[in-house]
Design an enzyme around this catalytic site. Sequence first.
Site, PDB file in Angstrom:
ATOM      1  N   SER A 296       0.767  -1.257   0.208  1.00 25.47           N
ATOM      2  CA  SER A 296       0.247  -0.263  -0.018  1.00 25.47           C
ATOM      3  C   SER A 296       0.932   1.171  -0.202  1.00 25.47           C
ATOM      4  O   SER A 296       1.292   1.617  -0.990  1.00 25.47           O
ATOM      5  CB  SER A 296      -0.764   0.438   1.282  1.00 25.47           C
ATOM      6  OG  SER A 296      -2.203   0.939   0.566  1.00 25.47           O
ATOM      7  N   ASP A 307       9.296   5.658 -10.597  1.00 23.89           N
ATOM      8  CA  ASP A 307       9.059   5.989 -12.424  1.00 23.89           C
ATOM      9  C   ASP A 307       9.205   7.863 -12.349  1.00 23.89           C
ATOM     10  O   ASP A 307       9.668   7.592 -12.736  1.00 23.89           O
ATOM     11  CB  ASP A 307       7.339   6.035 -11.914  1.00 23.89           C
ATOM     12  CG  ASP A 307       6.820   5.322 -12.571  1.00 23.89           C
ATOM     13  OD1 ASP A 307       7.274   4.027 -12.601  1.00 23.89           O
ATOM     14  OD2 ASP A 307       5.039   5.425 -12.368  1.00 23.89           O
ATOM     15  N   LYS A 321      -1.000  -4.168  -2.852  1.00 23.50           N
ATOM     16  CA  LYS A 321      -2.278  -3.583  -2.275  1.00 23.50           C
ATOM     17  C   LYS A 321      -1.976  -2.912  -3.532  1.00 23.50           C
ATOM     18  O   LYS A 321      -1.733  -1.576  -2.807  1.00 23.50           O
ATOM     19  CB  LYS A 321      -2.312  -3.426  -0.557  1.00 23.50           C
ATOM     20  CG  LYS A 321      -3.361  -3.952  -0.368  1.00 23.50           C
ATOM     21  CD  LYS A 321      -4.207  -1.848   0.016  1.00 23.50           C
ATOM     22  CE  LYS A 321      -5.652  -2.161   0.342  1.00 23.50           C
ATOM     23  NZ  LYS A 321      -6.422  -1.315   0.527  1.00 23.50           N
TER      24      LYS A 321
END
Length: 442
Positions: A296, A307, A321
């Site tokens: 999460s 990224d 998650k």
Amino acid sequence: MKIVLPALGSVAAIALFAFSTTYQSAVAVERPAYDETFEQLELFADVLARVRSQYVVEVDDSELIEDAMNGMLQSLDPHSSYINPEAFREMRMNTKGEYGGLGMEVTMEDGFVKVISPIDDTPAKRAGIKAGDYITEIEGKSLIGATLSEAVGQMRGKPGEPINITVIREGEDPLYIDIVREVIKRQTVKHEMKDGIGYIRIAQFNEKAADGLKDSIAALQKESGGRLPGLVLDLRGNPGGLLTQSVEVSSVFLNGGEVVSTRGRRSDDVNVYNAEKGQMAKDVPLIVLVDGASASASEIVAGAVQDKGRGLILGMTTFGKGSVQDVIPLRGGRDGALKITTQRYYTPNGRSIQSSGIVPDLTISAIPDDGEEHKRFSEASLPNAIENEDTAEEMADEVDVVDLKIDYPPEGFEISDDYQLQQAIALLKSGTYAEKLAAARG
């Protein structure tokens, strides 16, 4: 307030938890206009009435209705559930980082309590509880047929009271473990210099995480005499927590820009969360450690760092998650709360990591290769897990760990020596960090 967790009801923490959740005030609910739904509700009322009058023993209406609500919600996905008033009070207390219990994140699978992750510096962690363990008995009494809330309730108790649990672990005989309950006070963030490299461990994204990270970086910079030569951010075993904290933690390393976005089923149901400008650890070479229990909020940070090309991700594929839950108090919390999945979250490049997880730039195992095939325990392993819409046709429910190209510790390596951390430090000291980062980002 946004949260990001395994949570009470479907994924719960013993005394409490962590994966993506948003608190909402009560709002008007559009009620269906069609008759069939009300006919089904009448059928439910008829069944309940017959159980009350004809079942072999007297039943508790409130327990039956709570179980029925949870059955409905948990048929949707592993994280939607009804939270009763007592559990809701504990949930609100536990996001502040202190609670009573054993100290582990758990879910229900095949009728047994399954451990998502033990929490650092807690009775469960010290007793050797591991991710993937099944808890099958408490004080010699089977948990078969018990709900997750009931099982968690049995494991709670006064600090100082002992409890015996039976643990089933793959390839081993049943383990009978005595644990003493205690008040869990999470030291959310720890730091130290390791062989000239800064090391920071975040155990959970509660309200203290971002401030603790900033204090740790300041302390490490002072200890290193100014600029840090490198930093390892350890998110292994971190089950998540507050979404706002994941954004604040990412802001320490990113100079603005998107950290994460959330999207619901409507095209206009999109929220974008950006990092603040003026990152604290600017230009410090960064490696983020993750593993299969990083979930999460941990995955939000790792995905943003990856990224944005801000650092290398090292370890094993994360839990996956990638959904967001709204926690909606019912009658101001007097009737508990509804926790329901409303959105998925996406990395800055638009990747949904739901069920698939964040794949590290450098896949390195913490344990030696035993030559056996192992299944990855992940979000996709949970009953009724939501598929990753980007890769649903390509993904299996579980990923074979042996399919990954993994760097394993050499034969005879002691697990306690932490191979993953050693490799991260060695890379930061080798002078090849920039080369590796450029290669990972293409």
